[in-house]
Design a protein around this motif. Structure first.
Motif, short mmCIF file in Angstrom:
data_model
loop_
_atom_site.label_atom_id
_atom_site.label_comp_id
_atom_site.label_asym_id
_atom_site.label_seq_id
_atom_site.Cartn_x
_atom_site.Cartn_y
_atom_site.Cartn_z
N LEU A 107 -6.59 5.71 -11.28
CA LEU A 107 -5.34 6.27 -10.61
C LEU A 107 -4.88 7.31 -11.19
CD1 LEU A 107 -4.39 2.68 -9.50
CD2 LEU A 107 -5.20 4.44 -8.04
N PRO A 108 -4.09 8.23 -10.63
CA PRO A 108 -3.13 9.04 -11.09
C PRO A 108 -1.80 8.22 -11.51
CG PRO A 108 -4.07 9.81 -9.05
CD PRO A 108 -4.64 8.71 -9.32
N THR A 109 -1.23 8.67 -12.70
CA THR A 109 -0.29 8.09 -13.16
C THR A 109 0.76 7.45 -12.05
OG1 THR A 109 -0.41 9.26 -15.41
CG2 THR A 109 1.48 8.12 -15.07
N GLU A 110 1.41 8.42 -11.35
CA GLU A 110 2.25 7.81 -10.45
C GLU A 110 1.73 6.62 -9.26
OE1 GLU A 110 3.22 10.91 -7.22
OE2 GLU A 110 1.85 12.41 -8.28
N LEU A 111 0.36 6.44 -9.44
CA LEU A 111 -0.10 5.37 -8.23
C LEU A 111 -0.16 4.25 -9.16
CD1 LEU A 111 -2.54 7.47 -5.95
CD2 LEU A 111 0.01 6.94 -5.53
N GLN A 112 -0.26 4.28 -10.17
CA GLN A 112 -0.50 2.93 -10.97
C GLN A 112 0.32 1.69 -10.70
OE1 GLN A 112 -1.23 5.52 -15.26
NE2 GLN A 112 -0.63 3.31 -15.57
N GLU A 113 1.47 1.84 -10.71
CA GLU A 113 2.43 0.79 -10.30
C GLU A 113 2.27 0.39 -8.79
OE1 GLU A 113 7.21 -0.77 -10.26
OE2 GLU A 113 6.64 1.48 -11.10
N PRO A 114 2.30 1.22 -7.74
CA PRO A 114 2.30 0.64 -6.53
C PRO A 114 0.68 0.05 -6.39
CG PRO A 114 2.10 3.17 -6.45
CD PRO A 114 2.80 2.59 -7.83
N PHE A 115 -0.38 0.47 -6.70
CA PHE A 115 -1.69 -0.10 -6.64
C PHE A 115 -1.69 -1.58 -7.51
CE2 PHE A 115 -2.87 3.82 -4.73
CZ PHE A 115 -4.01 3.48 -4.19
N GLN A 116 -1.15 -1.75 -8.68
CA GLN A 116 -1.09 -2.91 -9.36
C GLN A 116 -0.31 -3.84 -8.42
OE1 GLN A 116 0.69 -2.17 -13.07
NE2 GLN A 116 -1.00 -0.97 -13.87
#
Length: 495
Positions: free
Chosen positions: A339-348
């Motif tokens: 994932l691109p960095t900005e999507l890590q938290e919402p996907f987790q």
């Protein structure tokens, strides 16, 4: 009490329980009626009082009778509108409103899915997505799995939703070596196969008033994931090189594009560098995400596998989807997202809400296979073996099928597309039926299109032939029988 005596007592208790429950169901004992005391019923039936007490305890626990110390047991009030029959709780037929589904549920109910193949395959089943059980690295996997089991944990609790740290670290190294993709372990989320990865992309990135770009033809199960959100698909055609990037829409509602650039599914093209750059430029202009499904990128024949599209991404627009289904087994249900960095938290967070995390022992076993080099050795071995099976398939097609038969997508992957010179609206189904009579299963290309490609008789008949689960001998014999079916139909009128 011996084991045999205990079994007899349990059986007697069960019969007592079912007998009293049936009498309550038939109204013999109405609400509030006293049931016999445990002592009296035990004497009447010639069983121990303990056996009767156990049956009464079960009836009381389920709410059929009410008991209290020093007082006789009585029949409880059964739920209004319910009757008991044959040991099950059955609702009386009453008029009621139909079950209300959410908008998401209604969209799912309206979708038409391709039927699952029969559980007992035909002798010559050219099913795409299946791999041979004999090819699974059983010994290596067993050693890694046993080691993971014996590595005792201090406690058993939920694991991090993003996945086992060891597997994410191993994957980061593997992708750098084999797919040209430099990433950090923190960018990786381990999922239950690529299908869950695609589903998470749909849930996190699309709303009902959005649109998404999809290859036509393309992977129908991914299309269904995106459509289930209520978003509208914008179909972009595919040629021998993959997605026709000059047809990408200029639409402010587009939120993502789903692509298979290394080996387009199902036609097999490889997206050239100029088109890859056009796709990345388009995503930057549109502020859209690109979901790159690299479903079988390890298997390219005669040359090194093409680097992933994500390896060219300098703007953080590409979400890379990988899987172990083709190299190991689709039953393993292990895949991953980069994932691109900005999507890590919402996907987790989305993964945690969905199912907490992927199975831990399987993740640790997979990490051990990668770290030891066993996984890459297995992939190299299978690449050579699949190349042999592909050559057997192509040779058999050249010998057995009529002139004018066209083969697409043979340079990579575990399937080819075969287009036959049979026309007419009934040709596709007729060949499937004639082949099945000979023990051969083939699957139409038409199900991969957004609209029914069979509506045009000029399209001919095309099929997706998977060959990974068959031996070379089975492939040759299967194509020979398929050739018989084609020759049978060639003499008939198909309309």
């Amino acid at each position: 009490m011996s084991g045999a005596q205990a079994a007899r007592a349990n059986g007697a208790g069960r019969r007592i329980y079912e007998h009293i429950r049936a009498q309550i169901a038939e109204g013999i004992w109405g609400v509030g009626a006293r049931v016999p005391s445990t002592r009296a019923l035990a004497a009447e039936l010639g069983v121990s009082r303990t056996t009767v007490s156990a049956a009464y305890d079960q009836l009381a626990a389920e709410g059929f009778i009410v008991t209290s110390p020093g007082r006789a047991a009585r029949v409880a009030a059964v739920a209004a509108g319910a009757s008991l029959a044959n040991g099950t709780l059955a609702r009386r037929a009453t008029k009621h409103r139909p079950a209300k589904l959410s908008a998401f549920g209604q969209r799912l109910q309206a979708m038409r899915f391709t039927p699952m193949p029969a559980s007992a395959p035909l002798p010559f089943d050219f099913l795409y997505g299946a791999v041979g059980a004999r090819d699974f690295p059983s010994m290596s996997w067993r050693r890694a799995y046993l080691a993971a089991m014996l590595d005792l944990q201090s406690r058993l609790y939920y694991a991090p939703p993003e996945g086992d740290e060891g597997l994410r670290r191993a994957l980061a190294g593997y992708l750098g070596r084999t797919r040209g993709l430099r990433c950090l372990p923190e960018q990786i989320v381990v999922v239950n196969g690529s299908q869950q990865a695609i589903d998470l992309c749909a849930r996190v990135l699309l709303d009902a008033d959005d649109t998404f770009v999809f290859e036509d033809p393309g992977y129908s199960m991914a299309r269904r994931c995106f459509e289930a959100t209520g978003a509208q698909g914008l179909n972009v055609p595919v040629d021998e090189h993959g997605l026709v990037t000059q047809d990408l829409p200029d639409d402010h509602r587009v939120r993502l594009a789903y692509v298979t650039p290394s080996h387009q599914f199902p036609l097999g093209g490889t997206l050239p560098i100029a088109r890859r750059q056009e796709l990345l430029d388009w995503a930057r202009r549109q502020c859209a995400w690109i979901v790159e499904d690299d479903y079988d990128g390890e298997f390219r024949y005669g040359q090194h596998p093409i680097d992933a599209l994500a390896s060219l991404d300098t703007d953080g627009r590409v979400i890379y989807v990988g899987t172990f289904s083709k190299a190991l087994s689709p039953q393993l249900r292990l895949g991953y997202l980069v994932l691109p960095t900005e999507l890590q938290e919402p996907f987790q967070k989305a993964k945690r809400l969905t199912d907490r995390h992927a199975p831990v022992l399987e993740q640790r076993s997979m990490a051990a296979l990668i770290d030891s080099g066993a996984y890459e050795r297995h992939v190299r071995r299978m690449r050579r073996e699949y190349e042999r099976r592909r050559e057997a398939l192509l040779g058999a097609i050249a010998r057995e099928l009529p002139q004018g038969t066209e083969i697409l997508g043979a340079a990579a992957g575990l399937h080819v597309v075969m287009r036959l010179p049979l026309t007419g609206l009934g040709a596709e189904l007729a060949l499937i039926t004639a082949a099945r009579r000979r023990g051969v299963a083939v699957y139409p290309l038409s199900t991969s299109f957004a609209t029914d490609a069979r509506s045009s008789p000029s399209q001919g008949s095309a099929f997706v032939l998977g060959y990974a689960s068959l031996s070379s001998t089975q492939i040759v014999e299967g194509v020979r029988l398929l050739g018989e079916a084609v020759r049978e139909l060639s003499g008939s009128v198909l309309d």
